[in-house]
Design an enzyme around this catalytic site. Structure first.
Site, mmCIF file in Angstrom:
data_model
loop_
_atom_site.group_PDB
_atom_site.id
_atom_site.type_symbol
_atom_site.label_atom_id
_atom_site.label_comp_id
_atom_site.label_asym_id
_atom_site.label_seq_id
_atom_site.Cartn_x
_atom_site.Cartn_y
_atom_site.Cartn_z
ATOM 1 N N LEU A 12 58.092 84.643 -59.754
ATOM 2 C CA LEU A 12 58.869 84.913 -58.546
ATOM 3 C C LEU A 12 59.541 86.266 -58.667
ATOM 4 O O LEU A 12 59.910 86.690 -59.764
ATOM 5 C CB LEU A 12 59.943 83.836 -58.358
ATOM 6 C CG LEU A 12 59.424 82.437 -58.048
ATOM 7 C CD1 LEU A 12 60.585 81.476 -57.880
ATOM 8 C CD2 LEU A 12 58.559 82.432 -56.800
ATOM 9 N N CYS A 13 59.702 86.915 -57.533
ATOM 10 C CA CYS A 13 60.370 88.210 -57.530
ATOM 11 C C CYS A 13 61.786 88.054 -58.061
ATOM 12 O O CYS A 13 62.423 87.047 -57.771
ATOM 13 C CB CYS A 13 60.406 88.779 -56.118
ATOM 14 S SG CYS A 13 58.802 89.487 -55.656
ATOM 15 N N PRO A 14 62.276 88.984 -58.850
ATOM 16 C CA PRO A 14 61.700 90.305 -59.069
ATOM 17 C C PRO A 14 60.772 90.425 -60.278
ATOM 18 O O PRO A 14 60.470 91.552 -60.680
ATOM 19 C CB PRO A 14 62.942 91.166 -59.293
ATOM 20 C CG PRO A 14 63.868 90.253 -60.035
ATOM 21 C CD PRO A 14 63.617 88.885 -59.457
ATOM 22 N N ASP A 39 53.822 85.139 -55.290
ATOM 23 C CA ASP A 39 55.071 85.097 -54.524
ATOM 24 C C ASP A 39 54.926 86.002 -53.298
ATOM 25 O O ASP A 39 54.727 87.215 -53.443
ATOM 26 C CB ASP A 39 56.230 85.581 -55.406
ATOM 27 C CG ASP A 39 57.562 85.596 -54.640
ATOM 28 O OD1 ASP A 39 57.575 85.236 -53.444
ATOM 29 O OD2 ASP A 39 58.574 85.970 -55.252
ATOM 30 N N HIS B 45 64.783 83.434 -54.279
ATOM 31 C CA HIS B 45 63.871 82.527 -54.972
ATOM 32 C C HIS B 45 63.549 81.283 -54.183
ATOM 33 O O HIS B 45 62.401 80.935 -53.974
ATOM 34 C CB HIS B 45 64.498 82.076 -56.307
ATOM 35 C CG HIS B 45 64.238 83.034 -57.403
ATOM 36 N ND1 HIS B 45 65.076 83.193 -58.454
ATOM 37 C CD2 HIS B 45 63.232 83.895 -57.576
ATOM 38 C CE1 HIS B 45 64.588 84.116 -59.253
ATOM 39 N NE2 HIS B 45 63.488 84.558 -58.739
#
Lengths: 80, 348
Positions: A12-14, A39, B45
């Site tokens: 997932l980012c970042p 993502d 998220h």
């Protein structure tokens, strides 16, 4: 000029941005880095990171497969 | 100094750090941003995972702010180093497992290292006195600066006038008169300054930017540590605490059950690392088992999974079980647990 790939799936980012940033430090101007992400946020975040740090996004491709959607972002390494 | 002064700014993606940078840019200072990723940062998220949030625009606010301000942003992975901060905070925790004061010290210290390595002159943050109960108080701010060895080189442009002049002010790298004296929890001064700068859009994270301030999340982390007998974790652990229902029927295992399609898809990426289950006679969520399980445990886990499938009201549901490390799955026909069969204490 070299081409390199980075598997950033399931991150997932970042994290895809961090991994790309760290990999690009090992490359030189004009090299290509192809990052594969899952993502959807990476579609915005990686190009934004490239813009502010002087790299170019050459192509963004989306592929659907049995596991879901993969986003492939091709970056041309810039530099000062 | 006969060159443009250079400041490194701690960028969270919120309004305060955005304003702090802008104030310095207006004074002709060269600013670059730094953003530390601990693994606990909220930063979109859950939006990225959950299906029902997927219509919202997904962006990393720190990147977005940097681009808006026209500055470089360096995102630094501090997941490993942060473990010591979280598991052994010298100043203790806040209301949940949030070690805010130690966290701030850690980040300023890391910024100091970055500053030295990259030939920058000082550090700026968007802190405002009285804004946060732990890390942004007039009595705790000097602790952070002192512990990080940044006493002279840490400038807080939004409340600088309420603090002693720092090196950047004394040396004339910045004009103290053009800094601010914001204090307290009100956001009005920041909003007025944002308007003055023409910022009509900025992130306003509800409930903070860190999962550790979240009570349910902290409860799950606490449970993880308790069951492992040590305050240890890796990135996968803390990511999985963000998704699904966490149900611990027995002390040696818990079942993580996806709550919707987005979470199921996300958990699917972890399925090879865990024994996993899914109802096949009816639609239902993916479930991962964290812990070592035996036959009876699998039966109970399958009954739980059946409870959260669309077959919850039928007599029997067929559940497919893929044991970790084994190629071939097997099935169990189980009676779904009833609500009354699931003690509240099982829910983490």
């Amino acid at each position: 000029m070299t081409s390199d790939t980075l598997d950033a799936r399931n991150l997932l980012c970042p994290m895809p941005v961090i991994r790309a940033q760290n990999r690009i430090k090992t490359l030189t101007k004009g090299d290509i880095l192809e990052v594969t992400c899952t993502d959807p946020g990476a579609k915005n975040d990686l190009p934004a990171w490239c813009r502010i740090n002087g790299h170019q996004v050459a192509e963004i491709e989306t592929r659907d497969n049995a596991q879901g959607t993969e986003i492939i972002i091709k970056i041309v390494v810039g530099g000062e | 100094m006969n060159r443009q002064p250079k400041a490194v700014a701690l960028i969270s993606g919120g309004l305060d750090s955005m304003l702090a940078v802008k104030v310095l840019l207006e004074q002709g200072v060269h600013v670059e941003g730094i953003n530390f990723y601990t693994g606990f940062c909220v930063e979109g998220h859950t939006h990225a995972i959950r299906k029902h949030d997927q219509k919202k625009e997904k962006r990393n606010n720190a990147l977005w702010v940097a681009e808006l301000l026209g500055i470089k942003l360096h995102i630094i992975d501090v997941i490993e180093e942060y473990k010591e901060v979280l598991t052994n905070p010298q100043h203790g925790y806040g209301a949940n497992l949030n070690p805010c004061l130690d966290c701030k010290s850690f980040m300023v210290k890391k910024a100091r290292e970055w500053m030295d390595e990259n030939g920058f002159d000082f550090i700026i943050t968007g802190e405002v006195i009285g804004q946060r109960p732990m890390s942004q108080r007039k009595d705790t701010m000097p602790i952070v600066a002192r512990e990080c060895g940044t006493d002279e080189r840490l400038l807080r442009p939004l409340c600088a006038k309420l603090l002693s002049p720092t090196l950047a002010e004394r040396e004339g790298w910045v004009d103290r008169e053009k800094l601010y004296d914001f204090s307290g929890r009100s956001r009005k001064p920041q909003m007025a300054l944002a308007e003055q700068f023409g910022f009509d859009e900025y992130a306003q994270p509800a409930g903070g930017c860190c999962f550790l301030t979240n009570q349910p999340y902290s409860a799950k982390l606490s449970d993880l540590w308790q069951q492992r007998g040590s305050k240890n974790y890796d990135l996968d652990d803390i990511m999985l605490l963000k998704v699904g229902r966490h149900i611990r029927p027995k002390s040696h295992f818990k079942v993580i059950i996806g709550r919707e399609e987005g979470e199921n898809n996300f958990m699917n990426g972890y399925r090879k690392q865990f024994t996993h289950l899914r109802a096949i006679s009816h639609n239902g969520p993916l479930a991962l088992i964290d812990g070592d399980v035996s036959g009876d445990d699998l039966q109970l886990a399958a009954q739980l999974v059946a409870r959260y499938s669309q077959g919850r009201d039928v007599a029997e549901v067929q559940v497919e079980i893929n044991e970790k490390g084994k190629e071939t799955p097997f099935t169990l026909d189980v009676a779904p647990l009833r609500n009354d069969d699931i003690p509240q204490a099982w829910y983490i």
